[in-house]
Structure formats: structure tokens, C-alpha cells
Design a protein around this motif. Structure first.
Motif, mmCIF file in Angstrom:
data_model
loop_
_atom_site.group_PDB
_atom_site.id
_atom_site.type_symbol
_atom_site.label_atom_id
_atom_site.label_comp_id
_atom_site.label_asym_id
_atom_site.label_seq_id
_atom_site.Cartn_x
_atom_site.Cartn_y
_atom_site.Cartn_z
ATOM 1 N N PRO A 107 0.863 -1.248 0.020
ATOM 2 C CA PRO A 107 0.047 -0.089 -0.051
ATOM 3 C C PRO A 107 0.666 1.503 0.154
ATOM 4 N N SER A 108 1.753 1.486 0.779
ATOM 5 C CA SER A 108 2.800 2.690 0.919
ATOM 6 C C SER A 108 3.346 2.621 -0.437
ATOM 7 N N LEU A 109 3.875 1.761 -1.186
ATOM 8 C CA LEU A 109 4.576 1.777 -2.447
ATOM 9 C C LEU A 109 3.836 2.285 -3.537
ATOM 10 N N LEU A 110 2.541 1.905 -3.429
ATOM 11 C CA LEU A 110 1.528 2.077 -4.342
ATOM 12 C C LEU A 110 1.238 3.499 -4.154
ATOM 13 N N LYS A 111 1.167 4.272 -3.016
ATOM 14 C CA LYS A 111 0.737 5.552 -2.978
ATOM 15 C C LYS A 111 1.988 6.441 -3.443
ATOM 16 N N ALA A 112 3.242 6.082 -3.101
ATOM 17 C CA ALA A 112 4.378 6.709 -3.712
ATOM 18 C C ALA A 112 4.456 7.071 -5.223
ATOM 19 N N PHE A 113 3.937 5.649 -5.816
ATOM 20 C CA PHE A 113 4.036 5.386 -7.181
ATOM 21 C C PHE A 113 2.682 6.278 -7.916
ATOM 22 N N ASP A 114 1.720 6.121 -7.301
ATOM 23 C CA ASP A 114 0.382 7.082 -7.663
ATOM 24 C C ASP A 114 0.660 8.614 -7.660
ATOM 25 N N GLU A 115 1.435 9.089 -6.711
ATOM 26 C CA GLU A 115 1.832 10.319 -6.549
ATOM 27 C C GLU A 115 2.557 10.781 -7.762
ATOM 28 N N ALA A 116 3.799 9.850 -8.208
ATOM 29 C CA ALA A 116 4.628 10.282 -9.228
ATOM 30 C C ALA A 116 4.278 10.095 -10.329
ATOM 31 N N TYR A 117 3.083 8.998 -10.599
ATOM 32 C CA TYR A 117 2.791 8.951 -12.018
ATOM 33 C C TYR A 117 1.223 8.561 -11.883
ATOM 34 N N PRO A 118 0.568 9.731 -11.865
ATOM 35 C CA PRO A 118 -1.044 9.858 -11.527
ATOM 36 C C PRO A 118 -1.777 9.315 -12.702
ATOM 37 N N ALA A 119 -1.000 9.196 -13.816
ATOM 38 C CA ALA A 119 -2.048 8.779 -15.347
ATOM 39 C C ALA A 119 -1.916 7.227 -15.501
ATOM 40 N N VAL A 120 -1.174 6.406 -14.672
ATOM 41 C CA VAL A 120 -0.894 5.173 -14.746
ATOM 42 C C VAL A 120 -1.931 4.445 -13.835
ATOM 43 N N ASP A 121 -2.748 3.634 -14.198
ATOM 44 C CA ASP A 121 -3.726 2.890 -13.374
ATOM 45 C C ASP A 121 -3.279 1.782 -12.903
ATOM 46 N N LEU A 122 -3.214 1.463 -11.653
ATOM 47 C CA LEU A 122 -2.745 0.503 -10.955
ATOM 48 C C LEU A 122 -3.928 -0.726 -10.756
ATOM 49 N N MET A 123 -3.786 -1.929 -11.339
ATOM 50 C CA MET A 123 -4.644 -3.083 -10.840
ATOM 51 C C MET A 123 -3.895 -3.973 -10.084
ATOM 52 N N VAL A 124 -4.218 -4.339 -8.590
ATOM 53 C CA VAL A 124 -3.674 -5.053 -7.685
ATOM 54 C C VAL A 124 -4.515 -6.299 -7.642
ATOM 55 N N THR A 125 -3.796 -7.624 -7.521
ATOM 56 C CA THR A 125 -4.484 -8.686 -7.331
ATOM 57 C C THR A 125 -3.537 -9.258 -6.136
ATOM 58 N N ILE A 126 -4.376 -9.769 -5.352
ATOM 59 C CA ILE A 126 -3.619 -10.315 -3.935
ATOM 60 C C ILE A 126 -4.120 -11.788 -3.997
ATOM 61 N N ARG A 127 -3.088 -12.775 -3.793
ATOM 62 C CA ARG A 127 -3.411 -14.214 -3.870
ATOM 63 C C ARG A 127 -2.189 -14.556 -3.312
ATOM 64 N N ASN A 128 -2.243 -16.171 -3.160
ATOM 65 C CA ASN A 128 -0.995 -16.625 -2.521
ATOM 66 C C ASN A 128 0.242 -16.650 -3.546
ATOM 67 N N THR A 129 1.549 -17.097 -3.166
ATOM 68 C CA THR A 129 2.553 -16.874 -3.873
ATOM 69 C C THR A 129 2.415 -18.054 -4.978
ATOM 70 N N GLU A 130 1.978 -19.013 -5.050
ATOM 71 C CA GLU A 130 1.809 -19.946 -6.247
ATOM 72 C C GLU A 130 0.867 -19.366 -7.147
ATOM 73 N N GLN A 131 -0.153 -18.766 -6.664
ATOM 74 C CA GLN A 131 -1.189 -18.153 -7.955
ATOM 75 C C GLN A 131 -0.776 -16.924 -8.395
ATOM 76 N N ILE A 132 0.250 -16.169 -7.657
ATOM 77 C CA ILE A 132 0.773 -14.964 -8.144
ATOM 78 C C ILE A 132 1.800 -15.482 -9.382
ATOM 79 N N ASN A 133 2.631 -16.304 -8.978
ATOM 80 C CA ASN A 133 3.748 -16.770 -9.975
ATOM 81 C C ASN A 133 3.008 -17.213 -11.250
ATOM 82 N N ARG A 134 1.985 -17.985 -11.009
ATOM 83 C CA ARG A 134 1.280 -18.552 -12.300
ATOM 84 C C ARG A 134 0.538 -17.482 -12.995
#
Length: 296
Positions: A107-134
């Protein structure tokens, strides 16, 4: 074969039903059947076992399903990259994060990125490690932030933060009344664990195996918050990230066990192994990640 046929096939497999897929895609059922038939004719194989008692992809159907997801992921990525080319740092970054990273670090990383690059949309998926790797393998995600090392030839990764794992024990647990905890004292207790595929669970299982600790029972809870609350309520012991404990204000649950050495792991950033698949937006995100973590 066309894109719509691939999209239809993926949805049929995921919903395990022609009828449900037709409703989800707003297509008639004959249209759904037509798309599947076209694919079967193209690949010269039966894709789905539709016997009376089951509905599942055949072995060749599994191959087509996995490749179809990859192809559509690549097409989606290509569209994003074209948008980025025309609009510079615009478009979308599809970020995947395992639970510990996603809930407490990202969350704090997203805030820093959004402040620096507000025109980029951030889509976040939270799953377990195996699912993210897949998700990275299937090109459904652009970058992943997960727990532990990544040992897949289709992926590249680098560690970005060290994380200590600690043993947490209910405040009323009998172990706390022991003047000195022995090996036998740790046997046959209930342990509270994350689900299979979680990096946190993998560490807990390794600790139990390495120290020959026999669990009387393992209760599985699919979130870090749920594990902490379970320990607070007296369900059992657990091994979990100190980051989670501190953010949950649950430091009082930590119990130092002399013969169990402190366990650490790294959080890793996961990317496609082919650098050509890494967009400019993702490159900027990674640069910010490295600088941001150094300040933590």
C-alpha cells in the motif's frame, strides 16, 4: 480459430458449464457450442469430456486451455504496451502480490507510485505466492511481489526485502508457564497455518520438519489477519512474518523458543524471464520499488 473462440473456451472450462458460460458471455448456447466445435476442428482433438457424470477438459484440452490463457494474456499486454508507447507513462500496470506483501508493504509503495505517475492505473491482485507466480507465467499479471524464492525457469526474480519469521503462541497457552521449553513440550499441539501454496505456510512446514515437531492438528486459515486472530483466540501456535505481527500490534504473542533458530526469508519481485515482455511502466515501477525499500 479466433479470439472469441478462445475466450469462450476458457470461460466454459472455468465455469464447467456451457449454460453458465453463455450467460456470462451474453452468447446463445448454440454460439458457445459452435466456438468449441471450431476449436476442436482446428486442433483435431476432443477438448472436453462431456460424459453424463463429469465435465472436464481432456489432456489435450488442458494444453489448449493453458495456451489460450497465455495467448490472451499476451494480446492484452500488447494492447497495454501500444497505449504506453503513444501516451508515455499512461495505461495500466497489473500487479500481483502475495498476502503478506500485499496487505502490509505494497500500500505505501502504491501511494508513492501514484503520486509520481498519476496517469498510470494500478490494478492489484492479492493471492498466495503460487497463484501470483502462475499469473506472471500466463501473462495475466505484469509484475509480482511474493514471499520466498522463485524457482521457475519461465520467471526471473530478485529479492527486495528480508523478512523474519517468528513463532506466535496464545497468551494463555500452557507453553508460556514452562520455565524451560523442551523438545517434548512442542509435540502434538494444534498449529494455525495459511493455505497450501502460501509462502508463509511453506516456512512453517519447513520449521516443523527441520525440528521434528509433530503437529497434533493443523487448522488452515486463508489470510494473515485470520491466522493472528486465531492465535489470539487460543486456536493454536503458528509461524508467521514479524511484519504481520507488528502491523497487527500482536507482539505479545511472540514466544522465543531457544532451540529454534531465527528464520528469515526474502520477499521477491517476479517478472517474465524475457526482458522484452517488461513494459516501460513496469520498469519504472521496479526502479521505484528498489529505491523505496532502501528507505524502509
Amino acid at each position: 480459430m479466433d479470439i472469441e473462440s478462445l475466450q469462450t473456451y476458457i470461460k466454459v472450462i472455468e465455469l464447467k458449464s456451457f449454460t453458465k458460460a453463455s450467460k456470462h458471455l451474453n452468447l446463445s448456447q448454440p454460439s458457445v457450442s459452435f466456438h468449441i466445435k471450431n476449436l476442436e476442428e482446428y486442433f483435431q482433438t476432443t477438448l472436453i469430456d462431456r460424459s453424463p457424470k463429469r465435465f472436464q477438459p481432456t489432456q489435450t484440452g488442458e494444453i489448449v486451455y493453458e495456451r489460450a490463457r497465455q495467448m490472451l494474456g499476451i494480446l492484452k499486454k500488447a494492447k497495454t504496451e501500444v497505449e504506453e508507447y503513444h501516451h508515455q507513462l499512461r495505461g495500466t500496470i497489473r500487479i500481483g502480490a502475495s498476502y503478506t506483501v500485499g496487505e502490509y508493504i505494497l500500500p505505501s509503495l502504491l501511494k508513492a507510485f501514484d503520486e509520481a505517475y498519476p496517469a498510470v492505473d494500478l490494478m492489484v491482485t492479492i493471492r498466495n505466492t503460487e497463484q501470483i507466480n502462475r499469473g506472471i507465467q500466463h501473462h495475466e499479471l505484469d509484475v509480482g511481489l511474493v514471499e520466498g524464492k522463485v524457482n521457475k525457469k519461465e520467471l526471473s526474480s530478485f529479492p527486495f526485502k528480508e523478512d523474519e519469521m517468528v513463532v506466535v503462541v496464545p497468551e494463555t497457552h500452557p507453553l508460556r508457564s514452562k520455565k524451560e521449553i523442551t523438545f517434548d513440550d512442542l509435540q502434538d499441539h494444534t498449529w494455525v497455518s495459511r493455505e497450501e501454496g502460501s509462502g508463509t505456510r511453506a516456512v512453517m512446514e519447513a520449521v516443523l520438519e527441520n525440528y521434528n515437531i509433530s503437529a497434533g492438528k493443523i487448522i488452515t486459515i486463508g489470510s494473515n489477519h485470520g491466522v493472528i486472530q486465531g492465535v489470539k483466540q487460543g486456536l493454536g501456535l503458528s509461524v508467521i512474518s514479524r511484519t504481520v505481527v507488528e502491523h497487527s500490534h500482536a507482539e505479545s504473542l511472540i514466544l522465543t523458543i531457544p532451540f529454534i533458530k531465527s528464520t528469515t526469508r526474502f520477499f521477491s519481485c517476479v517478472l517474465p524471464v524475457d526482458e522484452r515482455e517488461i513494459s516501460k511502466n513496469v520498469t519504472v515501477f521496479i526502479h521505484l520499488l528498489k529505491g523505496f525499500i532502501n528507505q524502509m
